[in-house]
Each structure stands twice: as structure tokens, then as C-alpha cells.
Motif scaffolding. Sequence first.
Motif, PDB file in Angstrom:
ATOM      1  N   VAL A  93       8.047   6.989  10.852  1.00 51.09           N
ATOM      2  CA  VAL A  93       8.163   6.941   9.263  1.00 51.09           C
ATOM      3  C   VAL A  93       6.629   7.616   9.454  1.00 51.09           C
ATOM      4  N   LEU A  94       5.646   6.581   9.996  1.00 55.35           N
ATOM      5  CA  LEU A  94       4.465   7.259   9.358  1.00 55.35           C
ATOM      6  C   LEU A  94       4.138   8.059   9.993  1.00 55.35           C
ATOM      7  N   ALA A  95       4.472   8.244  11.459  1.00 54.72           N
ATOM      8  CA  ALA A  95       3.907  10.057  11.812  1.00 54.72           C
ATOM      9  C   ALA A  95       4.348  10.993  10.651  1.00 54.72           C
ATOM     10  N   GLU A 110      -5.043  12.510  -2.035  1.00 53.10           N
ATOM     11  CA  GLU A 110      -4.288  12.793  -1.046  1.00 53.10           C
ATOM     12  C   GLU A 110      -5.162  11.927   0.712  1.00 53.10           C
ATOM     13  N   ALA A 111      -6.195  12.643   0.341  1.00 56.33           N
ATOM     14  CA  ALA A 111      -6.981  12.361   1.914  1.00 56.33           C
ATOM     15  C   ALA A 111      -7.378  11.456   1.444  1.00 56.33           C
ATOM     16  N   ARG A 112      -7.538  10.260   0.579  1.00 57.22           N
ATOM     17  CA  ARG A 112      -7.650   8.479   0.888  1.00 57.22           C
ATOM     18  C   ARG A 112      -5.894   8.994   0.755  1.00 57.22           C
ATOM     19  N   HIS A 113      -4.991   8.702   1.114  1.00 53.45           N
ATOM     20  CA  HIS A 113      -3.830   8.483   1.388  1.00 53.45           C
ATOM     21  C   HIS A 113      -3.595   9.046   3.102  1.00 53.45           C
ATOM     22  N   ALA A 114      -4.268  10.085   2.976  1.00 52.09           N
ATOM     23  CA  ALA A 114      -4.196  10.503   4.810  1.00 52.09           C
ATOM     24  C   ALA A 114      -4.636   9.349   5.810  1.00 52.09           C
ATOM     25  N   ALA A 115      -5.846   8.998   5.241  1.00 53.51           N
ATOM     26  CA  ALA A 115      -6.526   8.061   5.608  1.00 53.51           C
ATOM     27  C   ALA A 115      -5.979   6.962   5.788  1.00 53.51           C
ATOM     28  N   TYR A 116      -5.638   6.483   5.202  1.00 54.98           N
ATOM     29  CA  TYR A 116      -4.836   5.420   5.052  1.00 54.98           C
ATOM     30  C   TYR A 116      -3.918   5.175   6.592  1.00 54.98           C
ATOM     31  N   ILE A 117      -2.970   6.042   5.994  1.00 60.49           N
ATOM     32  CA  ILE A 117      -1.588   5.552   6.696  1.00 60.49           C
ATOM     33  C   ILE A 117      -2.363   6.815   8.495  1.00 60.49           C
ATOM     34  N   ARG A 118      -3.316   7.269   8.830  1.00 60.46           N
ATOM     35  CA  ARG A 118      -4.418   7.577  10.090  1.00 60.46           C
ATOM     36  C   ARG A 118      -4.522   6.157  11.001  1.00 60.46           C
ATOM     37  N   ALA A 132       4.979  10.797   7.437  1.00 62.10           N
ATOM     38  CA  ALA A 132       3.005  10.399   6.897  1.00 62.10           C
ATOM     39  C   ALA A 132       2.545  10.856   6.811  1.00 62.10           C
ATOM     40  N   LYS A 133       1.972  10.760   8.096  1.00 60.15           N
ATOM     41  CA  LYS A 133       0.546  11.910   8.934  1.00 60.15           C
ATOM     42  C   LYS A 133       0.471  12.980   8.298  1.00 60.15           C
ATOM     43  N   ALA A 134       2.062  13.548   8.778  1.00 57.34           N
ATOM     44  CA  ALA A 134       2.236  15.382   8.431  1.00 57.34           C
ATOM     45  C   ALA A 134       2.156  15.465   7.152  1.00 57.34           C
ATOM     46  N   PHE A 135       2.923  14.596   6.263  1.00 58.84           N
ATOM     47  CA  PHE A 135       2.322  15.007   4.813  1.00 58.84           C
ATOM     48  C   PHE A 135       1.367  15.042   4.348  1.00 58.84           C
ATOM     49  N   LEU A 188       0.419  -1.086   0.088  1.00 53.78           N
ATOM     50  CA  LEU A 188       0.379  -0.293   0.140  1.00 53.78           C
ATOM     51  C   LEU A 188       1.193   1.111  -0.048  1.00 53.78           C
ATOM     52  N   LEU A 189       1.947   1.211   0.760  1.00 52.30           N
ATOM     53  CA  LEU A 189       2.987   1.854   0.871  1.00 52.30           C
ATOM     54  C   LEU A 189       3.622   2.720  -0.712  1.00 52.30           C
ATOM     55  N   THR A 190       3.807   1.372  -1.454  1.00 54.78           N
ATOM     56  CA  THR A 190       4.214   1.079  -2.702  1.00 54.78           C
ATOM     57  C   THR A 190       3.289   2.276  -3.132  1.00 54.78           C
ATOM     58  N   ASP A 191       1.962   1.814  -3.298  1.00 61.82           N
ATOM     59  CA  ASP A 191       1.060   2.600  -3.973  1.00 61.82           C
ATOM     60  C   ASP A 191       0.903   4.300  -4.517  1.00 61.82           C
ATOM     61  N   ILE A 192       0.887   4.090  -2.555  1.00 66.98           N
ATOM     62  CA  ILE A 192       0.836   5.954  -2.653  1.00 66.98           C
ATOM     63  C   ILE A 192       1.901   6.408  -3.332  1.00 66.98           C
ATOM     64  N   ARG A 193       3.441   5.511  -3.275  1.00 60.78           N
ATOM     65  CA  ARG A 193       4.511   6.220  -3.535  1.00 60.78           C
ATOM     66  C   ARG A 193       4.238   6.222  -5.802  1.00 60.78           C
TER      67      ARG A 193
END
Length: 230
Positions: free
Chosen positions: A136-138, A174-182, A140-143, A94-99
Motif C-alpha cells: 500500500v505505501l509503495a 500533493e507534495a505534503r502527501h508525498a512527504a508524509y508517505i515517504r 501511495a508513494k508512486a501515486f 492520516l490516510l483518511t485525511d489524504i483520502r
Amino acid sequence: MANKQHLAEPATGGIPRRKFLMQAGMACTAAMIISSCKKDDDNNNTQPAGSIDLGNGDIGILNYAYALEQLEAAFYTQVVLTPYGGISSTELSLLTDIRDHEIAHREFFKAALGASAIPGLQVNFSAVDFTKRDSVLATAKAFEDLGVSAYNGAGQLIANGQYLLLAGKIVSVEARHAAYIRDLISNGSFADNTVVDMNGLDMVKDPTTVLSTAAPFLKSVLWAGNLPKK
């Protein structure tokens, strides 16, 4: 997960990609002419030596988005290259997909801006421990939270309706990314009251605030003095 073939060419609101890029190129040329002719009457609005001017008008806003996408793409590229300890195959996938999403966004803005694009930025991830999941996740959440609020804040500054439509499509990703990271950090916490207000609306941040937050993660210095203001 998202189709990578489609991600390589972000939607342009029904406008063929070639036409969209031609329109963007024409806008870039016009902006460059206007910029070269414009007299800066604000003596306090002086570009710092060695900084990168994002430009003015819609081109400046596109460069602003391009800068943020460069930062995010560089971060997730490093995350995938050096996965943190204990990462699961699902998380890595999933992080590869976000990349891939962030790289697609970066390359799209670069192509659309053409000769008006700011140069490739130098990043500074010295504060991130890529071996540690929490670090890393903190980050990613901030970004991701920053990216969503940045697009929301920039929307009111965009004059071209097609650019605004494009920004709306990107911010939803980007909002989907944010929700996933959270959710990775704390299952079920996809959107709390730190990013969504009591009216169910995402937070909004202006470019000055966003760039100040992003600055510690960049060696390159960005200058937003010519961006449109409300």
C-alpha cells in the motif's frame, strides 16, 4: 490535520467559487466549440478506439488533473475501506485525511468541468495487496510522486492564470502527501534526490510520461493526443 470543511472547497485564488465555476463553464463551452471545428491535420495523432479523449487547451489539462485525482481518490478510498494489517490508529487517521483531500480535489475538478468532464474512470488495483503495508505505501508513494511531477509538468501548458494558481495550490497539498508517505516508509526521508534535484526543485513529468505510468492502474484508456504541447 487539515480542516475537512475547507477541503470540501479548494481555494480559487480569491475568486468566489461560484464565479470560478462560471468562468470554467464558459471556458469549457468555448473549448468544445473549438474542438468541434478543429481539423486534425496530424494523421499520426489518431484517437484509439474505445479510449477517452481528455480534450484540448485548458479543458484538456483540467481533465488530465481530474483523471489523476480520480485514480488517487479511488486508491485511498480502498485503503481506508480495507486497512492493511497492523495499521495504527494514527496512520489510519492520516490516510483518511489524504483520502478526503483527494476526493475534494476530484469533486472540484468534476464541478468545474461540468459537461466537459471525462466520465468516471474504471481503476485496476490488481497489482496492489491492500492487506500489506509495504504494498500500500509503495503504491501511495508512486501515486504521490507521480501527482506532484504531473502538476509541475502541466503548469507550463496552462493558459489561464487562475487555473495555474489553482494547480499550484493543489500540488502543494500533493507534495505534503508525498512527504508524509515517504516518512511512513522510512522516517526522515520526506524528500530525497529521487524527487528533488540538486537545485531544490521538484521533478517535472510531461502528460505522456505520467499517463504511461498510470495506465497499469486503469481499466479505462485515456488519450492525450489533443493536449497542448511545449
